[in-house]
Design a protein around this motif. Structure first.
Motif, PDB file in Angstrom:
ATOM      1  N   PRO A   1      -6.044  -6.986 -20.297  1.00 25.52           N
ATOM      2  CA  PRO A   1      -5.465  -6.928 -18.949  1.00 25.52           C
ATOM      3  C   PRO A   1      -6.347  -6.075 -18.038  1.00 25.52           C
ATOM      4  N   CYS A   2      -6.024  -6.060 -16.775  1.00 24.93           N
ATOM      5  CA  CYS A   2      -6.776  -5.244 -15.823  1.00 24.93           C
ATOM      6  C   CYS A   2      -6.630  -3.760 -16.192  1.00 24.93           C
ATOM      7  N   ALA A   3      -7.577  -2.977 -15.749  1.00 28.56           N
ATOM      8  CA  ALA A   3      -7.566  -1.542 -16.047  1.00 28.56           C
ATOM      9  C   ALA A   3      -6.594  -0.778 -15.159  1.00 28.56           C
ATOM     10  N   ASN A   4      -6.270  -1.339 -13.987  1.00 31.88           N
ATOM     11  CA  ASN A   4      -5.428  -0.634 -13.017  1.00 31.88           C
ATOM     12  C   ASN A   4      -4.060  -1.307 -12.874  1.00 31.88           C
ATOM     13  N   ARG A   5      -3.401  -1.504 -13.969  1.00 31.96           N
ATOM     14  CA  ARG A   5      -2.150  -2.259 -13.968  1.00 31.96           C
ATOM     15  C   ARG A   5      -1.065  -1.657 -13.078  1.00 31.96           C
ATOM     16  N   ASP A   6      -1.070  -0.352 -12.866  1.00 33.48           N
ATOM     17  CA  ASP A   6      -0.073   0.274 -11.987  1.00 33.48           C
ATOM     18  C   ASP A   6      -0.314  -0.048 -10.514  1.00 33.48           C
ATOM     19  N   GLN A   7      -1.464  -0.629 -10.213  1.00 31.79           N
ATOM     20  CA  GLN A   7      -1.772  -0.992  -8.829  1.00 31.79           C
ATOM     21  C   GLN A   7      -1.520  -2.471  -8.543  1.00 31.79           C
ATOM     22  N   HIS A   8      -1.039  -3.198  -9.532  1.00 35.07           N
ATOM     23  CA  HIS A   8      -0.721  -4.619  -9.387  1.00 35.07           C
ATOM     24  C   HIS A   8       0.785  -4.802  -9.261  1.00 35.07           C
ATOM     25  N   ILE A   9       1.201  -5.629  -8.324  1.00 35.83           N
ATOM     26  CA  ILE A   9       2.629  -5.948  -8.216  1.00 35.83           C
ATOM     27  C   ILE A   9       3.042  -6.880  -9.351  1.00 35.83           C
ATOM     28  N   PHE A  10       2.118  -7.753  -9.776  1.00 32.87           N
ATOM     29  CA  PHE A  10       2.440  -8.715 -10.839  1.00 32.87           C
ATOM     30  C   PHE A  10       1.675  -8.396 -12.117  1.00 32.87           C
ATOM     31  N   TRP A  11       2.380  -8.488 -13.238  1.00 36.51           N
ATOM     32  CA  TRP A  11       1.746  -8.305 -14.530  1.00 36.51           C
ATOM     33  C   TRP A  11       0.970  -9.557 -14.917  1.00 36.51           C
ATOM     34  N   ASP A  12       1.619 -10.721 -14.774  1.00 35.75           N
ATOM     35  CA  ASP A  12       0.981 -11.977 -15.160  1.00 35.75           C
ATOM     36  C   ASP A  12       1.294 -13.036 -14.103  1.00 35.75           C
TER      37      ASP A  12
ATOM     38  N   ALA B   1       0.833  -1.219   0.000  1.00 37.48           N
ATOM     39  CA  ALA B   1       0.000   0.000   0.000  1.00 37.48           C
ATOM     40  C   ALA B   1       0.857   1.254   0.000  1.00 37.48           C
ATOM     41  N   ALA B   2       1.963   1.235   0.714  1.00 36.02           N
ATOM     42  CA  ALA B   2       2.847   2.405   0.757  1.00 36.02           C
ATOM     43  C   ALA B   2       3.448   2.700  -0.615  1.00 36.02           C
ATOM     44  N   TYR B   3       3.568   1.682  -1.436  1.00 41.12           N
ATOM     45  CA  TYR B   3       4.082   1.864  -2.795  1.00 41.12           C
ATOM     46  C   TYR B   3       2.966   2.129  -3.799  1.00 41.12           C
ATOM     47  N   GLY B   4       1.724   2.156  -3.347  1.00 35.15           N
ATOM     48  CA  GLY B   4       0.601   2.449  -4.233  1.00 35.15           C
ATOM     49  C   GLY B   4      -0.057   1.222  -4.837  1.00 35.15           C
ATOM     50  N   PHE B   5       0.282   0.037  -4.348  1.00 35.07           N
ATOM     51  CA  PHE B   5      -0.314  -1.187  -4.890  1.00 35.07           C
ATOM     52  C   PHE B   5      -1.547  -1.587  -4.096  1.00 35.07           C
ATOM     53  N   THR B   6      -2.577  -2.009  -4.810  1.00 38.48           N
ATOM     54  CA  THR B   6      -3.789  -2.515  -4.164  1.00 38.48           C
ATOM     55  C   THR B   6      -3.922  -4.020  -4.342  1.00 38.48           C
ATOM     56  N   GLU B   7      -3.126  -4.606  -5.238  1.00 35.86           N
ATOM     57  CA  GLU B   7      -3.196  -6.043  -5.499  1.00 35.86           C
ATOM     58  C   GLU B   7      -1.791  -6.636  -5.470  1.00 35.86           C
TER      59      GLU B   7
ATOM     60  N   ALA C   1       5.249  -1.230 -12.885  1.00 32.45           N
ATOM     61  CA  ALA C   1       5.342  -0.393 -11.684  1.00 32.45           C
ATOM     62  C   ALA C   1       6.276  -1.021 -10.649  1.00 32.45           C
ATOM     63  N   ALA C   2       6.177  -2.332 -10.445  1.00 32.44           N
ATOM     64  CA  ALA C   2       7.063  -3.016  -9.492  1.00 32.44           C
ATOM     65  C   ALA C   2       8.494  -3.025 -10.005  1.00 32.44           C
ATOM     66  N   ASN C   3       8.668  -3.262 -11.299  1.00 33.75           N
ATOM     67  CA  ASN C   3      10.022  -3.282 -11.871  1.00 33.75           C
ATOM     68  C   ASN C   3      10.705  -1.927 -11.784  1.00 33.75           C
ATOM     69  N   ILE C   4       9.943  -0.851 -11.893  1.00 30.83           N
ATOM     70  CA  ILE C   4      10.526   0.486 -11.753  1.00 30.83           C
ATOM     71  C   ILE C   4      11.103   0.658 -10.353  1.00 30.83           C
ATOM     72  N   ILE C   5      10.390   0.191  -9.341  1.00 28.35           N
ATOM     73  CA  ILE C   5      10.892   0.283  -7.963  1.00 28.35           C
ATOM     74  C   ILE C   5      12.166  -0.533  -7.810  1.00 28.35           C
TER      75      ILE C   5
END
Length: 198
Positions: free
Chosen positions: A151-162, A122-128, A169-173
């Motif tokens: 794909p999901c509409a909120n991909r920046d809120q997912h830690i995993f793509w697939d 959550a601190a990184y902005g992920f909901t899933e 978003a996770a890879n950028i971190i």
């Protein structure tokens, strides 16, 4: 080398017998021996600044959660345990390679970075944090993203793509922390920005 050696080999008993032939320690030793040969060849061709990226928490990927986690959320300890054995050996390989004249090798602790992302989603902005943005079945991890699947509409809120791969978003971190460590445990003996400045 790393995650695919475990996911697509060691933990695939229906296709490969390595999981029954080798203990996790023996398998890690075998991988590191191969890795050492490849790095020595690179060094002989002139490579002097090299970052070795450790394997992340593979036992937390949606595919592994779908297959082995009773609740679909608890990371698979036997997989992550094997990964940690490999990473410890990789860490030691950095010290060995740095004994070579002019060599500057560094270890990026992707496992630690990814653990922090999962623990503080959550601190990184992920909901899933347990399901892929694109996939099929439990955790969107039983079958990876299919052609023409939306794909999901909120991909920046997912830690995993697939089923297997972190999202952009996770890879950028992970990339930012690899380049400029935020924790002393992110890199050893230096982060990539320091390596690049040598």
């Amino acid at each position: 080398m790393g995650s695919n050696d475990y996911l697509n080999n060691y933990f695939q008993p229906a296709f490969y017998n390595t999981g029954s032939r080798y203990t996790p320690e023996q398998f890690a030793d075998s991988l590191i021996a191969d890795y050492r040969r490849y790095l020595q060849a690179m060094y002989s061709y002139g490579a002097r600044k090299v970052a070795l990226i450790g394997v992340g928490q593979v036992g937390c990927a949606p595919n592994e959660l779908a297959r082995y986690s009773p609740d679909g959320a608890t990371c698979v300890g036997r997989i992550d345990g094997a990964i940690q054995i490999f990473n410890r050996r990789l860490f030691g390989l950095v010290d060995q390679m740095n004994t070579l004249p002019g060599a500057h090798f560094t270890y990026i602790n992707a496992y630690n970075i990814f653990n922090d992302i999962l623990a503080n989603a959550a601190a990184y902005g992920f909901t899933e944090s347990t399901a892929g943005c694109c996939g099929v079945g439990r955790n969107n991890g039983e079958v990876t993203c299919l052609p023409y699947q939306a794909p999901c509409a909120n991909r920046d809120q997912h830690i995993f793509w697939d089923a297997f791969h972190p999202s952009e978003a996770a890879n950028i971190i992970v990339g930012r922390r690899s380049y400029r460590a935020q924790s002393p445990n992110d890199a050893y003996p230096m982060d990539i920005s320091t390596l690049a400045s040598l």
